[in-house]
Design a protein around this motif. Structure first.
Motif, short mmCIF file in Angstrom:
data_model
loop_
_atom_site.label_atom_id
_atom_site.label_comp_id
_atom_site.label_asym_id
_atom_site.label_seq_id
_atom_site.Cartn_x
_atom_site.Cartn_y
_atom_site.Cartn_z
N LYS A 180 -57.37 103.55 29.06
CA LYS A 180 -58.52 102.71 28.69
C LYS A 180 -58.94 101.23 29.29
O LYS A 180 -58.13 100.74 29.65
N GLU A 181 -59.90 101.19 28.79
CA GLU A 181 -60.41 99.85 30.03
C GLU A 181 -61.22 99.47 28.89
O GLU A 181 -62.40 99.93 28.01
N TRP A 182 -61.33 98.09 28.84
CA TRP A 182 -62.17 97.64 27.69
C TRP A 182 -62.98 96.78 28.54
O TRP A 182 -62.05 96.03 29.29
N GLY A 183 -63.59 95.66 28.02
CA GLY A 183 -64.40 94.73 28.83
C GLY A 183 -65.47 94.88 29.52
O GLY A 183 -65.62 95.35 29.94
N ASP A 184 -66.11 93.75 30.49
CA ASP A 184 -67.25 94.25 30.85
C ASP A 184 -66.63 95.17 32.79
O ASP A 184 -65.85 94.38 33.16
N PRO A 185 -66.91 96.19 32.93
CA PRO A 185 -66.36 96.72 34.04
C PRO A 185 -66.37 96.27 35.49
O PRO A 185 -65.86 95.88 36.34
N LEU A 186 -66.88 94.86 35.25
CA LEU A 186 -67.71 93.53 36.29
C LEU A 186 -66.38 92.04 36.35
O LEU A 186 -66.29 91.25 37.25
N ASN A 187 -65.67 92.72 35.53
CA ASN A 187 -65.24 91.45 35.19
C ASN A 187 -63.82 91.10 36.08
O ASN A 187 -62.94 91.97 36.24
N PRO A 188 -63.75 90.51 37.35
CA PRO A 188 -62.99 89.90 38.05
C PRO A 188 -61.45 89.80 37.53
O PRO A 188 -60.42 89.96 38.26
#
Length: 293
Positions: free
Chosen positions: A23-31
């Protein structure tokens, strides 16, 4: 972005390929990436509250370790071991990171903490900050035997409520939770099979490596874990449930004197392991990961 995206990555074991869901949360471009890894019979959904709370700062990535939840099963259950899980996490981190210099921050509960300890101990590790939740190099033999026996039981429930009552009964060491929280903790790990029975959402083959543990092997594993702990150099937070039977207070103190010399937080009224569902526990993680060294 307070809702999770379901993804997967292909990983390899000596017996073939498998998919690991996450599962992935937050801005997908956030480094800035925070990887959260669960305990031996739990799943990525355990971190829903923590991920929502921290996805303003991070892209939060929560895998179902292979053999659990939405992930695939290994063809050979002998490979349900920490080295395999570490290899899978290296693959996952390569998928979700954009900047090798930034690396990742890691939050690991129980088994997830062991995986993080090993990965953080390696040369060129991607882990820059580490939270170890209620686990250490010394493992209580009776607690390990209890976990191994629990994992391997093929228990089936005629309805969800019966299954949920069982999950709550065996999870009381998590500490106080509301009925809504207990419902979610059960709902995350129960599924209905083709016969309409409710079962736990993992491969019963997970128990096989536990059965192979001898006193000699346990002693060797403990020595290797201490060596790994001593090799960790990143800022580390050690969390312990004050009533934990898996991580003793004495071991926690020794961990604080060695290796990364972490800050220790003990949570009263909780055994193995704090769930980081409650706001006060989430605040502990946020202060260390976001607000402090």
């Amino acid at each position: 972005m307070s809702e999770a995206r379901l993804k997967s990555v292909q990983c390899s074991s000596p017996s073939g390929l498998h998919r690991m869901a996450y599962k992935e949360w937050g801005d997908p471009l956030n480094p800035k990436v925070l990887v959260c890894v669960h305990g031996v019979t739990r799943v990525a959904d355990d971190f829903d509250h923590l991920a929502r709370a921290l996805c303003d700062e991070y892209r939060v990535v929560c895998p179902d370790v292979v053999g659990r939840g939405r992930s695939g099963r290994l063809r050979d259950p002998e490979h349900y071991t920490v080295p395999q899980y570490v290899a899978d996490m290296v693959t996952l981190i390569a998928r979700v990171t954009h900047d090798d210099e930034l690396g990742v921050h890691w939050f690991g509960t129980s088994m997830g903490g062991l995986i993080g300890m090993i990965l953080a101990s390696l040369d060129d590790t991607p882990i820059r900050k580490l939270v170890v939740n209620d686990i250490g190099p010394v493992l209580n033999g009776e607690a390990i035997a209890r976990i191994g026996e629990y994992i391997g039981q093929d228990i089936r429930f005629p309805d969800f409520d019966t299954g949920a009552a069982y999950v709550k009964a065996v999870s009381m060491s998590f500490g106080p939770h509301t009925e809504e929280e207990w419902f979610k903790l059960a709902n995350d790990v129960l599924r209905q099979d083709q016969d309409g029975q409710w079962v736990r959402h993992y491969d019963l083959g997970l128990a096989q490596p536990f059965r192979a543990i001898t006193p000699e092997r346990a002693a060797g594993d403990e020595a290797a874990l201490w060596a790994a702990w001593d090799a960790i150099r990143c800022p580390t937070l050690l969390v312990r449930g004050e009533e934990s039977d898996l991580l003793s207070h004495a071991t926690a103190l020794e961990m604080c004197a060695r290796g990364p010399k972490p800050r220790l937080v003990e949570i009263p009224g909780v055994g193995h392991a704090p769930t980081f569902v409650r706001a006060d526990q989430i605040a502990i993680a946020r202060e260390f990961l976001v607000g402090g060294a």
